[in-house]
Design a protein around this motif. Sequence first.
Motif, PDB file in Angstrom:
ATOM      1  N   GLU A   3      47.932  -0.583 -16.240  1.00  0.00           N
ATOM      2  CA  GLU A   3      47.036  -0.129 -17.211  1.00  0.00           C
ATOM      3  C   GLU A   3      48.409   0.604 -18.605  1.00  0.00           C
ATOM      4  O   GLU A   3      48.474   0.384 -19.394  1.00  0.00           O
ATOM      5  CB  GLU A   3      46.128   0.519 -17.189  1.00  0.00           C
ATOM      6  CG  GLU A   3      45.765   1.919 -18.628  1.00  0.00           C
ATOM      7  CD  GLU A   3      45.039   2.310 -17.986  1.00  0.00           C
ATOM      8  OE1 GLU A   3      44.397   3.624 -18.891  1.00  0.00           O
ATOM      9  OE2 GLU A   3      44.530   3.614 -17.010  1.00  0.00           O
ATOM     10  N   ASP A  36      43.489  -0.936 -12.960  1.00  0.00           N
ATOM     11  CA  ASP A  36      44.417   0.030 -12.906  1.00  0.00           C
ATOM     12  C   ASP A  36      45.565   0.627 -13.027  1.00  0.00           C
ATOM     13  O   ASP A  36      47.261   0.284 -14.007  1.00  0.00           O
ATOM     14  CB  ASP A  36      43.971   1.206 -11.405  1.00  0.00           C
ATOM     15  CG  ASP A  36      42.854   1.882 -11.764  1.00  0.00           C
ATOM     16  OD1 ASP A  36      42.389   2.457 -12.953  1.00  0.00           O
ATOM     17  OD2 ASP A  36      42.329   1.984 -10.503  1.00  0.00           O
ATOM     18  N   GLU A  45      38.997  -5.083 -17.468  1.00  0.00           N
ATOM     19  CA  GLU A  45      39.217  -4.088 -16.231  1.00  0.00           C
ATOM     20  C   GLU A  45      38.851  -5.604 -15.116  1.00  0.00           C
ATOM     21  O   GLU A  45      39.783  -5.661 -14.800  1.00  0.00           O
ATOM     22  CB  GLU A  45      38.523  -3.117 -15.555  1.00  0.00           C
ATOM     23  CG  GLU A  45      39.075  -3.006 -14.051  1.00  0.00           C
ATOM     24  CD  GLU A  45      37.565  -1.229 -14.013  1.00  0.00           C
ATOM     25  OE1 GLU A  45      37.876  -0.533 -13.096  1.00  0.00           O
ATOM     26  OE2 GLU A  45      36.738  -1.507 -14.561  1.00  0.00           O
ATOM     27  N   ASP A  71      37.721   4.976 -15.130  1.00  0.00           N
ATOM     28  CA  ASP A  71      37.391   3.641 -14.661  1.00  0.00           C
ATOM     29  C   ASP A  71      39.306   3.568 -16.090  1.00  0.00           C
ATOM     30  O   ASP A  71      39.402   4.951 -16.510  1.00  0.00           O
ATOM     31  CB  ASP A  71      36.790   3.170 -15.752  1.00  0.00           C
ATOM     32  CG  ASP A  71      36.179   2.122 -15.128  1.00  0.00           C
ATOM     33  OD1 ASP A  71      36.898   2.180 -14.124  1.00  0.00           O
ATOM     34  OD2 ASP A  71      34.793   2.854 -14.904  1.00  0.00           O
ATOM     35  N   PRO A  72      39.986   2.572 -16.287  1.00  0.00           N
ATOM     36  CA  PRO A  72      40.792   2.773 -16.949  1.00  0.00           C
ATOM     37  C   PRO A  72      40.748   3.338 -18.592  1.00  0.00           C
ATOM     38  O   PRO A  72      39.324   2.670 -19.153  1.00  0.00           O
ATOM     39  CB  PRO A  72      41.686   1.342 -17.143  1.00  0.00           C
ATOM     40  CG  PRO A  72      41.205   0.788 -15.871  1.00  0.00           C
ATOM     41  CD  PRO A  72      39.445   1.265 -15.709  1.00  0.00           C
TER      42      PRO A  72
END
Length: 283
Positions: free
Chosen positions: A68, A65, A40, A98-99
Amino acid sequence: MSSGPGPGRLVLAATPLGDARDASSRLREAMATADVVAAEDTRRLRSLAAALGVAVTGRVISHYDAVEAARLPRLLDEVRAGRTVLVVTDAGMPVVSDPGYRLVAAAAAEGLPVTCLPGPSAVTTALVLSGIPAERFCFEGFAPRRDGDRRRWLGTLAAEPRAVVFFESPHRLADTLAAAVEVLGADRAAAVCRELTKAHEEVVRGPLGDLARWAADGPVRGEITVVLAGAAPREAPTVESLVDVVQERVADGERLKDAVAAVAEAAGVKKRELYAATVAARR
């Protein structure tokens, strides 16, 4: 950690919330041997690796994000080619606010190997520290940012019997707790967990009214996780107490059968009994 011929694997790994000593030996090994590390924040990955004394030898790519979806084809190609792709977020478990979800879903749809290295999670850590019954709980992600959306969301929790865990920005915490007092009541038990596992860890427990006043006195800093107690069970209404509700709906033009069905379903009583009570009251 190349797998050779055939598909590799996708590995999701939990990272420490703050204290690097919470890293598992499996996380250390995965960071050192993965062919690709999707992080991330690549700078935080490097800092964690330095704290753990681990040399990351695989290719490091950003996986936050905003990118992604764009990273998805490349990462899947790596797994198809027999390589190990490790996914880590800034702290805690990937996918949980979260991703990672899109990648897991796409890999699973293709039948590619997916596994997880369990570890720290702010959700469960806050839950066990809250002092709130946790036999059953739900996780709500981040609270809505806009006031109207936030109040509507809180309204959906008014009758929620499970403990509720959610994340909040320290800058919006006071407003969220103030709204929670108005929507859920000042007496609902809650806990605000701040900077979990870090040097300034703090857990403030009490009724929402007290927590709202504490947050308003601020400032409150750091990563915030909030736990709300489940709503107390409501007493089931009697059939007789619902007759007036049915009659009001009928007076507004609704058919008796339809009014009885709607009220009975909402209150959890038997339609036949409510119908009979309503007819008897009209005689």
